[in-house]
Design a protein around this motif. Structure first.
Motif, short mmCIF file in Angstrom:
data_model
loop_
_atom_site.label_atom_id
_atom_site.label_comp_id
_atom_site.label_asym_id
_atom_site.label_seq_id
_atom_site.Cartn_x
_atom_site.Cartn_y
_atom_site.Cartn_z
N LYS A 159 -11.74 19.75 10.63
CA LYS A 159 -12.57 20.89 11.00
C LYS A 159 -14.02 20.53 10.69
N LEU A 160 -14.79 20.34 11.76
CA LEU A 160 -16.16 19.85 11.62
C LEU A 160 -17.16 20.97 11.89
N GLY A 161 -17.97 21.29 10.91
CA GLY A 161 -18.96 22.36 11.07
C GLY A 161 -20.34 21.81 11.34
N LEU A 162 -21.07 22.47 12.23
CA LEU A 162 -22.48 22.14 12.44
C LEU A 162 -23.30 23.21 11.74
N TYR A 163 -24.02 22.81 10.72
CA TYR A 163 -24.80 23.75 9.92
C TYR A 163 -26.28 23.38 9.93
N GLY A 164 -27.11 24.35 9.56
CA GLY A 164 -28.53 24.07 9.43
C GLY A 164 -29.36 25.31 9.66
N PRO A 165 -30.68 25.16 9.55
CA PRO A 165 -31.55 26.31 9.80
C PRO A 165 -31.61 26.62 11.31
N TRP A 181 -17.98 30.92 6.21
CA TRP A 181 -17.17 29.85 6.79
C TRP A 181 -17.31 28.51 6.07
N LEU A 182 -18.25 28.41 5.15
CA LEU A 182 -18.44 27.13 4.43
C LEU A 182 -17.13 26.64 3.81
N ASP A 183 -16.36 27.59 3.26
CA ASP A 183 -15.11 27.21 2.58
C ASP A 183 -14.06 26.66 3.53
N GLU A 184 -14.20 26.96 4.82
CA GLU A 184 -13.20 26.54 5.80
C GLU A 184 -13.41 25.09 6.27
N MET A 185 -14.59 24.55 6.01
CA MET A 185 -14.96 23.25 6.59
C MET A 185 -14.36 22.07 5.84
N GLU A 186 -14.03 21.03 6.61
CA GLU A 186 -13.53 19.79 6.00
C GLU A 186 -14.60 18.69 6.06
N CYS A 187 -15.55 18.87 6.96
CA CYS A 187 -16.65 17.92 7.09
C CYS A 187 -17.80 18.69 7.74
N THR A 222 -30.11 24.60 -0.32
CA THR A 222 -28.98 25.48 -0.68
C THR A 222 -27.73 25.12 0.12
N ILE A 223 -27.89 24.88 1.42
CA ILE A 223 -26.73 24.52 2.25
C ILE A 223 -26.09 23.24 1.71
N ILE A 224 -26.92 22.22 1.53
CA ILE A 224 -26.39 20.92 1.10
C ILE A 224 -25.82 21.01 -0.32
N GLY A 225 -26.49 21.76 -1.18
CA GLY A 225 -25.99 21.95 -2.55
C GLY A 225 -24.62 22.63 -2.57
N ASN A 226 -24.44 23.61 -1.71
CA ASN A 226 -23.15 24.31 -1.64
C ASN A 226 -22.05 23.42 -1.09
N LEU A 259 -40.64 35.31 -10.65
CA LEU A 259 -40.72 33.96 -11.22
C LEU A 259 -39.65 33.90 -12.30
N MET A 260 -38.55 33.25 -11.98
CA MET A 260 -37.43 33.25 -12.93
C MET A 260 -37.32 31.90 -13.65
N GLU A 261 -37.16 31.99 -14.95
CA GLU A 261 -36.94 30.77 -15.73
C GLU A 261 -35.54 30.25 -15.38
N GLY A 262 -35.45 28.98 -15.03
CA GLY A 262 -34.14 28.40 -14.71
C GLY A 262 -33.77 28.59 -13.25
N ARG A 263 -32.50 28.47 -12.98
CA ARG A 263 -32.04 28.53 -11.60
C ARG A 263 -30.69 29.24 -11.51
N LEU A 264 -30.41 29.69 -10.31
CA LEU A 264 -29.09 30.27 -10.06
C LEU A 264 -28.12 29.14 -9.78
N LYS A 265 -26.83 29.46 -9.86
CA LYS A 265 -25.82 28.47 -9.47
C LYS A 265 -25.87 28.34 -7.95
N LYS A 266 -25.37 27.21 -7.44
CA LYS A 266 -25.41 26.98 -5.99
C LYS A 266 -24.76 28.12 -5.22
N GLN A 267 -23.58 28.55 -5.70
CA GLN A 267 -22.87 29.64 -5.03
C GLN A 267 -23.69 30.93 -5.08
#
Lengths: 210, 134
Positions: free
Chosen positions: A23-29, A125-131, A149-153, B35-43
């Motif tokens: 399951k391939l997702g296309l993500y981005g802004p 849908w992020l949780d559904e993706m395999e790639c 945020t997207i890449i971190g998640n 302006l928050m000290e630190g960061r939130l978790k990714k989720q």
């Protein structure tokens, strides 16, 4: 060895097997070219388009899925994808931006409302993706928090990521900035609109998705 | 006029994810820049975007978000070791998070060396004209 393979496959866990369906997702802004890339992939391998594209942001406002997209690499190996084109993720949506693009007030408000739902769906849908292929506009600053945020998640969920630096046909395109922003990921520059460098994209996709 | 509100990490440290996100978003909805000290978790960052989208209306147009965090790729070995210990001790307390309302903050540009916050031009009311009393 065969005994262990059989045992692991019975336990539905087999590290020796290659994934055959992903399951391939296309993500981005918004306006990075996700739908253009989805169309390019579908044209190349299915001979048909998948999504409508527009210069106005948030053209894709709901998740679109194309099942059974078979891709072959240069060595003849095959991978089958469920291709998921997602609405662009943004932190702000202002209906007045659509008014500036010539829409009527009612239409602009409706589009903004749909766009907000689209962002929520994309995140869910992020949780559904395999790639995931993260599609970025290579003429824009990649250090936006939405991209991070997207890449971190995806990283937190251990989902393999390939970054596409799209729109390399444009003069302002700068892949090196994207590579510098996300040095831990594979980055491939393409022009989804004109099909430039898509062969490299498919090769890289095999590498990341396997 | 632009108002900033500083949130020390201890103010959100013991809150659950939903309460953290709602607390920050409620401040932003008062047209203040957090302006928050630190960061939130990714989720939690993803949750913040999700809840922001649920709250969007003609009056609330969303947020601008930026997280400043030590760039680990540019650290030498010693700094990385120190950073690992600091991370163990401080956790998400490291770095800084900036969240502003989209109606006030035009954009936040972040590159490895600096952060630039562009605000929208305030619409000042036209100057009142006074007639001389005869």
């Amino acid at each position: 060895m065969g005994f262990f393979k059989d045992l692991l496959s019975k336990l539905k866990f087999n590290p020796f097997a290659r994934k055959s369906h992903v399951k391939l997702g296309l993500y981005g802004p918004p306006n990075g070219g996700k739908s253009t890339l989805a169309n390019r992939i579908c044209q190349d391998w299915l001979g048909e388009e998948m999504s409508t594209v527009s210069h106005i942001a948030h053209e894709t406002r709901e998740i679109k899925i194309k099942e059974q997209v078979n891709i072959k690499n240069k060595k003849g190996k095959e991978l089958t994808f469920s291709l998921v084109d997602t609405p662009g993720i943004a932190t702000r949506i202002d209906y007045e931006d659509f008014l500036k693009r010539g829409m009527k007030k009612k239409q602009a408000k409706e589009r903004a409302k749909e766009a907000t739902k689209g962002v929520i769906d994309s995140i869910k849908w992020l949780d559904e993706m395999e790639c995931v292929v993260v599609v970025l506009d290579s003429t824009q600053d990649p250090y936006s928090q939405v991209n991070i945020t997207i890449i971190g998640n995806l990283q937190a969920r251990n989902i393999p990521v390939l970054i596409v630096a799209n729109k390399v046909d444009l003069k302002k395109s700068n892949i090196d900035v994207i590579k510098a922003a996300f040095p831990q990921y594979e980055v491939v520059g393409v022009s989804a609109k004109y099909g430039k460098n898509v062969e490299d994209f498919y090769e890289m996709l095999f590498k990341v998705a396997k | 006029m632009v108002t900033f509100q500083f949130i020390p990490f201890q103010e959100i440290e013991n809150l659950g994810s939903a309460k953290r996100v709602n607390k920050l978003l409620n401040i932003v909805k008062e047209n203040k820049i957090v302006l928050m000290e630190g960061r939130l978790k990714k989720q939690e960052e993803a949750d913040l975007i999700e809840i922001t989208m649920e709250e969007i209306s003609p009056k609330f147009k969303g947020i601008e978000l930026s997280v400043v965090y030590p760039n680990k790729s540019k650290q030498d070995f010693g700094q990385k070791v120190k950073g690992t210990f600091a991370n163990l001790l401080l956790g998400d307390r490291q770095g800084m998070t900036i969240i502003g309302p989209a109606s006030v903050v035009k954009r936040i540009e972040q590159n490895p060396n600096k952060i630039e916050l562009f605000t929208k031009e305030a619409k000042t009311p036209p100057a009142k004209r006074y007639r001389k009393k005869k």
